[in-house]
Design a protein around this motif. Structure first.
Motif, PDB file in Angstrom:
ATOM      1  N   ASP A  20      -3.481   6.271   5.549  1.00  0.00           N
ATOM      2  CA  ASP A  20      -2.785   5.620   4.431  1.00  0.00           C
ATOM      3  C   ASP A  20      -3.744   4.934   3.461  1.00  0.00           C
ATOM      4  OD1 ASP A  20      -0.399   6.352   5.606  1.00  0.00           O
ATOM      5  OD2 ASP A  20      -0.271   4.493   6.781  1.00  0.00           O
ATOM      6  N   THR A  46      -6.134   3.239  -1.706  1.00  0.00           N
ATOM      7  CA  THR A  46      -4.833   3.720  -1.282  1.00  0.00           C
ATOM      8  C   THR A  46      -4.105   4.192  -2.538  1.00  0.00           C
ATOM      9  OG1 THR A  46      -2.807   3.075  -0.136  1.00  0.00           O
ATOM     10  CG2 THR A  46      -3.936   1.336  -1.345  1.00  0.00           C
ATOM     11  N   ARG A  48      -2.245   2.777  -4.614  1.00  0.00           N
ATOM     12  CA  ARG A  48      -2.538   1.830  -5.697  1.00  0.00           C
ATOM     13  C   ARG A  48      -3.709   0.962  -5.272  1.00  0.00           C
ATOM     14  NH1 ARG A  48       3.339  -0.140  -7.781  1.00  0.00           N
ATOM     15  NH2 ARG A  48       3.809   1.743  -8.976  1.00  0.00           N
ATOM     16  N   VAL A  50      -6.710  -1.598  -4.644  1.00  0.00           N
ATOM     17  CA  VAL A  50      -6.913  -3.016  -4.931  1.00  0.00           C
ATOM     18  C   VAL A  50      -8.373  -3.348  -4.652  1.00  0.00           C
ATOM     19  CG1 VAL A  50      -6.078  -5.359  -4.514  1.00  0.00           C
ATOM     20  CG2 VAL A  50      -4.584  -3.410  -4.006  1.00  0.00           C
ATOM     21  N   ALA A  84      -3.782  -7.544   3.052  1.00  0.00           N
ATOM     22  CA  ALA A  84      -3.009  -6.736   2.102  1.00  0.00           C
ATOM     23  C   ALA A  84      -2.407  -5.511   2.786  1.00  0.00           C
ATOM     24  CB  ALA A  84      -3.895  -6.311   0.930  1.00  0.00           C
ATOM     25  N   CYS A  85      -3.085  -4.980   3.798  1.00  0.00           N
ATOM     26  CA  CYS A  85      -2.576  -3.798   4.497  1.00  0.00           C
ATOM     27  C   CYS A  85      -1.183  -4.057   5.067  1.00  0.00           C
ATOM     28  CB  CYS A  85      -3.519  -3.390   5.632  1.00  0.00           C
ATOM     29  SG  CYS A  85      -5.063  -2.706   5.028  1.00  0.00           S
ATOM     30  N   ARG A  87       1.002  -6.393   4.012  1.00  0.00           N
ATOM     31  CA  ARG A  87       1.962  -6.561   2.901  1.00  0.00           C
ATOM     32  C   ARG A  87       2.374  -5.219   2.318  1.00  0.00           C
ATOM     33  NH1 ARG A  87      -1.377 -10.561   1.194  1.00  0.00           N
ATOM     34  NH2 ARG A  87      -2.217  -9.328  -0.522  1.00  0.00           N
ATOM     35  N   LEU A  88       1.402  -4.280   2.265  1.00  0.00           N
ATOM     36  CA  LEU A  88       1.685  -2.979   1.633  1.00  0.00           C
ATOM     37  C   LEU A  88       2.276  -1.977   2.633  1.00  0.00           C
ATOM     38  CD1 LEU A  88      -1.593  -2.719  -0.492  1.00  0.00           C
ATOM     39  CD2 LEU A  88       0.701  -3.210  -1.345  1.00  0.00           C
ATOM     40  N   HIS A  89       2.519  -2.436   3.861  1.00  0.00           N
ATOM     41  CA  HIS A  89       3.116  -1.595   4.914  1.00  0.00           C
ATOM     42  C   HIS A  89       2.271  -0.353   5.205  1.00  0.00           C
ATOM     43  CE1 HIS A  89       6.483  -4.241   4.592  1.00  0.00           C
ATOM     44  NE2 HIS A  89       6.589  -3.962   3.299  1.00  0.00           N
ATOM     45  N   LEU A  90       0.963  -0.522   5.181  1.00  0.00           N
ATOM     46  CA  LEU A  90       0.068   0.596   5.528  1.00  0.00           C
ATOM     47  C   LEU A  90      -0.054   0.629   7.049  1.00  0.00           C
ATOM     48  CD1 LEU A  90      -2.608  -0.204   2.808  1.00  0.00           C
ATOM     49  CD2 LEU A  90      -0.819   1.537   2.690  1.00  0.00           C
TER      50      LEU A  90
END
Ligand code: ZN
Ligand code: ZN
Length: 358
Positions: A20, A46, A48, A50, A84-85, A87-90
């Motif tokens: 991902d 990913t 998007r 960051v 962040a991973c 939060r981004l559901h990776l």
């Protein structure tokens, strides 16, 4: 630089591997993918992307980073990227296994939730970087040209009694004056019996009145490295030294001739090594024949025995066989080449006949 194009290539590769996101921590890879040249930054590559950095780099990041949202993080980029991973559901997140320390890995694990699977990956971005695009080739050409222009002035400072370190200092001064951002590695000036050291960085030794001097140096321009070696002789070269030089030159030319798309890195190494074998010098050729060059001085592919990497147009490599007789002397000759659609182009314009300095 086509940062968005590069990010797309990486995204496709990650998709192929069912990953991902990749937490990119190796700075040359970060630079390659989004343009950031500072010393602290992490790219979460990913869908998007960051980019995370700290307060020291907020202005620089805003000016340089392309194709990624910029986040100024307090606790360091890696921790912020890990958070962040979640939060981004990776779920499947790659890390650059060759560049993370044990403690960095454990702090990443702490920040990532249980549902995230960490995948240690090796050489993903480096593999993409093997093929240089047109803009990169131009920068490399400029770096090679600048360093080649310094060769004659370097020869002028080689006189018996002058310290290797002083000749190196003068070369490096001239390089910076000519616009180089720096040297791409520690300058090698190895004279007399020190020429038998394949990696003889300039020392406090004084140049002898007679003998070989191996000169291996490179500069950085626009972030890209150059790398060249010439070996010259102080005073008239005796027959044995000439023979050694001629054998290494023949080996280097054979290596160059073997470069074409479709050949393997091992084929090229074999071609160069065979010549030294015929001259009964192969046991003195103790390193590989060459390496890729770009944002870093040593990049894949490695032109070593049996290496199966297939050469492709756009690769920039060195061909640098050498022979080193322990305690006596050594010779290395190195050019940079671009692999083209039909064969190769030698980028280094400096002549290779034996130079005897009187
Ligand atoms: Zn070199
Ligand atoms: Zn090299």
């Amino acid at each position: 630089m086509d940062f968005l194009g590069r990010q797309k290539v990486l995204r496709d590769e990650l998709e192929r591997r069912k990953v991902d996101a990749l937490i990119v921590t190796h700075l040359p890879n970060v630079r390659y993918l989004c343009g950031f040249t500072g010393s602290a930054g992490v790219l979460l590559a990913t869908a998007r992307p960051v980019f995370f950095t700290d307060g020291r780099y907020s202005e620089q990041a805003a000016a340089q980073v392309k194709g990624a949202r910029i986040v100024i993080a307090k606790g360091g980029g890696q921790v912020a990227a890990a958070k962040a991973c979640g939060r981004l559901h990776l779920r499947r997140v790659g890390i650059e296994a060759d560049y993370l320390t044990v403690s960095q890995l454990s702090s990443l694990r702490q920040e990532l939730g249980k549902e995230v699977k960490l995948l240690p990956l090796s050489g993903v971005v480096e593999h993409i970087r093997e093929i240089k695009d047109a803009a990169e080739v131009e920068l490399i050409r400029s770096a090679v040209e600048l360093s080649s222009r310094l060769f004659r002035p370097l020869l002028r400072s080689l006189r018996p009694g002058v310290k290797e370190s002083k000749a190196a200092a003068r070369l490096e001064f001239l390089a910076r004056q000519a616009g180089a951002e720096g040297m791409s590695f520690e300058t090698i000036i190895a004279s007399g019996n020190r020429s038998a050291l394949p990696h003889g960085v300039a020392s406090n030794a004084a140049l002898p009145s007679e003998g070989f001097v191996v000169l291996d140096y490179g500069i950085v321009l626009g972030g890209y490295c150059s790398d060249m070696t010439r070996t010259v002789h102080l005073g008239r070269a005796p027959a044995k030294a000439r023979e050694l030089y001629a054998a290494v030159l023949e080996s280097q030319l054979a290596g160059i001739s073997a470069v074409r798309p479709g050949a393997t890195a091992g084929d090229v190494d074999h071609a160069a090594r065979q010549v030294l074998k015929r001259a009964k010098l192969d046991r003195f050729f103790t390193h590989s024949t060459g390496h890729g060059v770009g944002l870093e001085i040593h990049e894949p592919p490695r032109l070593a025995a049996k290496n199966q990497t297939v050469l492709r147009p756009g690769m920039v490599i060195t061909i640098e066989p050498g022979a080193y007789i322990p305690g006596e002397c050594g010779v290395r000759i190195e050019d940079m080449l671009l692999v083209t659609g039909t064969g190769y182009e030698v980028l280094t314009p400096v002549a290779k006949g034996l130079i005897e300095l009187s």
